[in-house]
Every structure is written in C-alpha cells, then in structure tokens.
Design a protein around this motif. Structure first.
Motif, PDB file in Angstrom:
ATOM      1  N   UNK A  94       0.845  -1.185   0.000  1.00 36.15           N
ATOM      2  CA  UNK A  94       0.000   0.000   0.000  1.00 36.15           C
ATOM      3  C   UNK A  94       0.886   1.242   0.000  1.00 36.15           C
ATOM      4  N   UNK A  95       0.615   2.136  -0.965  1.00 39.23           N
ATOM      5  CA  UNK A  95       1.352   3.387  -1.082  1.00 39.23           C
ATOM      6  C   UNK A  95       0.336   4.512  -1.195  1.00 39.23           C
ATOM      7  N   UNK A  96       0.385   5.452  -0.262  1.00 33.09           N
ATOM      8  CA  UNK A  96      -0.535   6.589  -0.243  1.00 33.09           C
ATOM      9  C   UNK A  96      -1.997   6.159  -0.296  1.00 33.09           C
ATOM     10  N   UNK A  97      -2.317   5.088   0.393  1.00 36.73           N
ATOM     11  CA  UNK A  97      -3.702   4.617   0.451  1.00 36.73           C
ATOM     12  C   UNK A  97      -4.141   3.805  -0.763  1.00 36.73           C
TER      13      UNK A  97
END
Length: 198
Positions: A94-97
């Motif tokens: 997960x990256x930035x949601x």
C-alpha cells in the motif's frame, strides 16, 4: 444358433464403437519455455485499416477509434523469464492509500497499479468508474446482441454471437486474456467489461 446371433447383436448395441482419435500433443514433447512462448494470447490485433473486410468494417472502425485501441494493437517483446521473475517476487503493498503489486525484475522494484496500467495503455479510464457491470445489465446486453447461447452461463462462447460481436470477443480473448485461457470462451469478467461498450 439364433441365440448366438441375438447375443452378437445385443453386444453390438451395448458395446460402443471405438472412437478413432488423433493422438493429443503431450506437454512432455516440449519444454515449458516452448509451451509458454507459443503465440496463443497477448497478441496484437489486426484491425484492417484499409477496410477490405466489408463485413467487419463497422466493428474494426469502432475498435480503431476506441479507448482500448492501444491495449489491443500495441506490440512489444515479452520475455517470459522477466515475467516469471516479477511474479516470483510479487507482493501487494500500500502506497498513499492505494494498493499496488510490487515485484523485482533484475533487482529493480517494479510497481503495477490500475493507474499505471491506465496511463501506459492510454485507456482514459475514470478512476471512480465501477470495475464491473451488474449481471442483469450484462445479460440484457447479450440479448440485444442476439446471443443464441445460454446467457445465464458463467461463460459465453463467441460462436453464439453475430459475426461482428464474435470478432470483437475474438480480439479481446486473443489480445487481453491470459495464456491459459481458451480461444472460444469468455468468462463473465471479460463479458462484463466489454458489454457496456456495445
């Protein structure tokens, strides 16, 4: 003597005839790399830019002008070893949601997400659009296309559609489906994704 004849006739009716089948190609005849490299799927579509195939002129024109044009016509070399290396190291992060798949190729991190695919393939997808269409809408679309097959089935045979939609489904199967998929059947996920365009 008549009993023997009756028994012979009875045996002929019960015992099925041997079917003569040509021998199947065994996977052991080829190396795994050879099997995976056969051009079955993920091919570039030929959309008849000169309009020589008059029966399919409308659908090929529509495909050339559609937002999936680059996804079905762009041809690039695919190296099975790099794909295998990516999937052997792939994990969901997960990256930035946002969830994405991260794997390594030649010790370099490679990220794959719907937005990245959308940009590379120039799909012009709306990020807020639904990923699928309700099944009843899909069935209604198949009826409008005059599908002669079982619309309640989990798969649609492209032979059960009129020629232009058969060609459309053929292009989608050959260009976008995975290598282990068949050549004639499309699952509900593929049908749900292209029915709204028609």
């Amino acid at each position: 003597m008549t009993i023997g004849l009756i028994v012979d006739v009875f045996e002929c009716r019960i015992v099925p005839k041997e079917k003569k089948c040509k021998p199947a190609t065994k996977k052991t005849d080829k190396l795994e790399e050879q099997i995976m490299s056969e051009p079955r799927h993920n091919m570039a579509a030929y959309l008849d830019p000169e309009g020589k195939i008059t029966e399919l002129e409308e659908i090929t024109l529509w495909l050339r002008e559609s937002r999936i044009n680059k996804a079905i016509t762009f041809s690039t070399p695919v190296y099975k070893s790099l794909i295998r290396e990516f999937w052997n190291s792939a994990s969901v992060i997960e990256v930035d949601g946002n969830e994405l798949i991260q794997g390594q190729v030649n010790q370099v991190n490679v990220n794959v997400s719907p937005n990245i695919l959308n940009n590379i393939l120039e799909l012009q997808d709306d990020p807020n659009a639904p990923y699928s269409v309700p099944i009843m809408c899909t069935r209604g679309c198949l009826l409008r296309m005059k599908c002669t097959g079982d619309i309640f089935s989990s798969q649609i045979n492209k032979g059960e559609l009129p020629k232009r939609y058969k060609f459309l489904l053929h292009v989608l199967i050959q260009c976008l489906c995975n290598m282990r998929a068949g050549y004639n059947m499309a699952g509900n996920d593929l049908v749900e994704s292209w029915c709204p365009w028609c």
